[in-house]
Design a protein around this motif. Structure first.
Motif, PDB file in Angstrom:
ATOM      1  N   PHE A 112       0.847  -1.199   0.000  1.00  0.00           N
ATOM      2  CA  PHE A 112       0.000   0.000   0.000  1.00  0.00           C
ATOM      3  C   PHE A 112       0.877   1.241   0.000  1.00  0.00           C
ATOM      4  CE2 PHE A 112       0.754  -1.290   4.363  1.00  0.00           C
ATOM      5  CZ  PHE A 112       1.013  -0.104   5.042  1.00  0.00           C
ATOM      6  N   PHE A 113       0.260   2.355  -0.379  1.00  0.00           N
ATOM      7  CA  PHE A 113       0.993   3.609  -0.500  1.00  0.00           C
ATOM      8  C   PHE A 113       0.221   4.744   0.162  1.00  0.00           C
ATOM      9  CE2 PHE A 113       2.116   0.974  -4.154  1.00  0.00           C
ATOM     10  CZ  PHE A 113       3.505   0.979  -4.080  1.00  0.00           C
ATOM     11  N   GLN A 114       0.954   5.797   0.472  1.00  0.00           N
ATOM     12  CA  GLN A 114       0.352   7.020   0.973  1.00  0.00           C
ATOM     13  C   GLN A 114      -0.005   7.915  -0.215  1.00  0.00           C
ATOM     14  OE1 GLN A 114      -0.406   7.975   4.159  1.00  0.00           O
ATOM     15  NE2 GLN A 114       0.282   5.989   4.955  1.00  0.00           N
ATOM     16  N   GLU A 115      -1.031   8.744  -0.063  1.00  0.00           N
ATOM     17  CA  GLU A 115      -1.454   9.586  -1.176  1.00  0.00           C
ATOM     18  C   GLU A 115      -0.389  10.617  -1.553  1.00  0.00           C
ATOM     19  OE1 GLU A 115      -4.878  11.950  -0.419  1.00  0.00           O
ATOM     20  OE2 GLU A 115      -4.184  12.671   1.517  1.00  0.00           O
ATOM     21  N   GLU A 116       0.520  10.931  -0.615  1.00  0.00           N
ATOM     22  CA  GLU A 116       1.573  11.896  -0.946  1.00  0.00           C
ATOM     23  C   GLU A 116       2.826  11.230  -1.497  1.00  0.00           C
ATOM     24  OE1 GLU A 116       2.128  11.111   3.544  1.00  0.00           O
ATOM     25  OE2 GLU A 116       0.475  11.297   2.102  1.00  0.00           O
ATOM     26  N   ASP A 117       2.807   9.903  -1.679  1.00  0.00           N
ATOM     27  CA  ASP A 117       3.950   9.218  -2.269  1.00  0.00           C
ATOM     28  C   ASP A 117       4.107   9.618  -3.740  1.00  0.00           C
ATOM     29  OD1 ASP A 117       4.756   7.841  -0.019  1.00  0.00           O
ATOM     30  OD2 ASP A 117       3.606   6.033  -0.487  1.00  0.00           O
ATOM     31  N   HIS A 118       5.361   9.614  -4.194  1.00  0.00           N
ATOM     32  CA  HIS A 118       5.636   9.909  -5.595  1.00  0.00           C
ATOM     33  C   HIS A 118       5.158   8.735  -6.445  1.00  0.00           C
ATOM     34  CE1 HIS A 118       7.752  11.063  -9.238  1.00  0.00           C
ATOM     35  NE2 HIS A 118       7.973  12.259  -8.688  1.00  0.00           N
ATOM     36  N   ILE A 119       4.588   9.023  -7.603  1.00  0.00           N
ATOM     37  CA  ILE A 119       4.052   7.976  -8.467  1.00  0.00           C
ATOM     38  C   ILE A 119       5.133   7.014  -8.931  1.00  0.00           C
ATOM     39  CG2 ILE A 119       4.308   9.254 -10.623  1.00  0.00           C
ATOM     40  CD1 ILE A 119       1.443   6.853  -9.521  1.00  0.00           C
ATOM     41  N   SER A 172      -1.795  11.250  -5.211  1.00  0.00           N
ATOM     42  CA  SER A 172      -3.034  12.028  -5.135  1.00  0.00           C
ATOM     43  C   SER A 172      -3.425  12.600  -6.501  1.00  0.00           C
ATOM     44  CB  SER A 172      -2.883  13.168  -4.119  1.00  0.00           C
ATOM     45  OG  SER A 172      -1.771  13.986  -4.441  1.00  0.00           O
ATOM     46  N   ASP A 173      -2.446  12.892  -7.338  1.00  0.00           N
ATOM     47  CA  ASP A 173      -2.748  13.394  -8.681  1.00  0.00           C
ATOM     48  C   ASP A 173      -3.426  12.319  -9.528  1.00  0.00           C
ATOM     49  OD1 ASP A 173      -1.500  15.938  -8.239  1.00  0.00           O
ATOM     50  OD2 ASP A 173       0.449  14.962  -8.484  1.00  0.00           O
TER      51      ASP A 173
END
Length: 241
Positions: A112-119, A172-173
């Motif tokens: 899982f990832f955080q929404e502020e992680d880089h794509i 998030s983007d």
């Protein structure tokens, strides 16, 4: 040749196991008609485990009727089930009485990832694990799923001169391109039958349950211990021989 009461161990074991399965079917299938064969037929449409043993259970129902209804005296059976048959129905009864916890079929290495992680971090995860969807968190709380499909859509929209600029692009983007994916959170104590019921209830309401995330107590702000999709249920191996 009739079997005397001192030699009916297999017949009694068979009856006990059959009755245990019957009681389990009543709890699992939950319909007004509690006839064994009806429970098997209806249950096999919604529960993989019942469908796996459908033919065996239908044959055992015929054998049970013969044993019970063709008795000529108390303590006597018209036939004696073979030991292999008895052992097999007892194993099925054990599975039905004590179904495995859902974690036994879940993908436990939940990425899982955080929404502020880089794509780019997500893309590296896709390259390494090849999963098609990943839970996304805002702090400690899961806010949805990010799918590879949405990443491709974002790239298609943002391609320029055959290139896609990933600099400063965050999860998030991409999530803005993601549709809502229904998710359920369940405690680690839940069993396989209960998971199947969640997917079945979603189907009845004409919605698609994308994933079930298992946490310690079923709270969305707890660390994911496992994730289950509908495909995991289809691929369950209930072979006991």
């Amino acid at each position: 040749m009739l079997t005397s009461s001192k030699d009916i161990k297999n017949a009694e074991r068979f009856e006990v196991a059959f009755n245990q399965i019957h009681e389990a079917l009543k709890r699992i299938v939950k319909i007004k008609d509690d006839r064994f064969t009806v429970l098997v037929r209806v249950g096999s449409k919604h529960h993989q485990i019942i469908d796996t043993y459908k033919e065996d259970l239908e044959q055992y129902a015929k054998l049970r009727n013969s044993l019970v209804h063709d008795k000529v005296e108390i303590g006597y059976y018209i036939a004696e089930p073979h030991t292999n048959i008895v052992e097999h129905i007892e194993k099925i009864a054990t599975i039905f009485k004590r179904p495995n916890h859902a974690l036994s079929i879940a993908t436990k290495n939940v990425i899982f990832f955080q929404e502020e992680d880089h794509i780019q971090k997500v893309i590296q995860g896709i390259k390494r694990f090849s999963y098609s969807q990943y839970p996304i968190y805002r702090g400690k709380r899961c806010i949805g799923l990010l799918t590879t499909e949405s990443i491709v859509k974002w790239m298609a929209t943002n391609i320029a001169d055959s290139k896609v600029e990933l600099t400063n692009i965050l999860v998030s983007d991409i999530m803005q391109y993601e549709k809502a994916h229904p998710i359920s959170f369940v405690p680690k104590s839940i069993n396989i039958f209960e998971i199947e019921e969640l997917f079945e209830e979603a189907h009845k309401t004409r919605s698609t349950l994308e994933a079930v995330i298992i946490t310690e107590n079923g709270q969305p702000d707890q660390v994911p211990l496992g994730i289950i999709t509908a495909w995991d249920l289809i691929e369950i191996d209930y072979t006991i021989d």
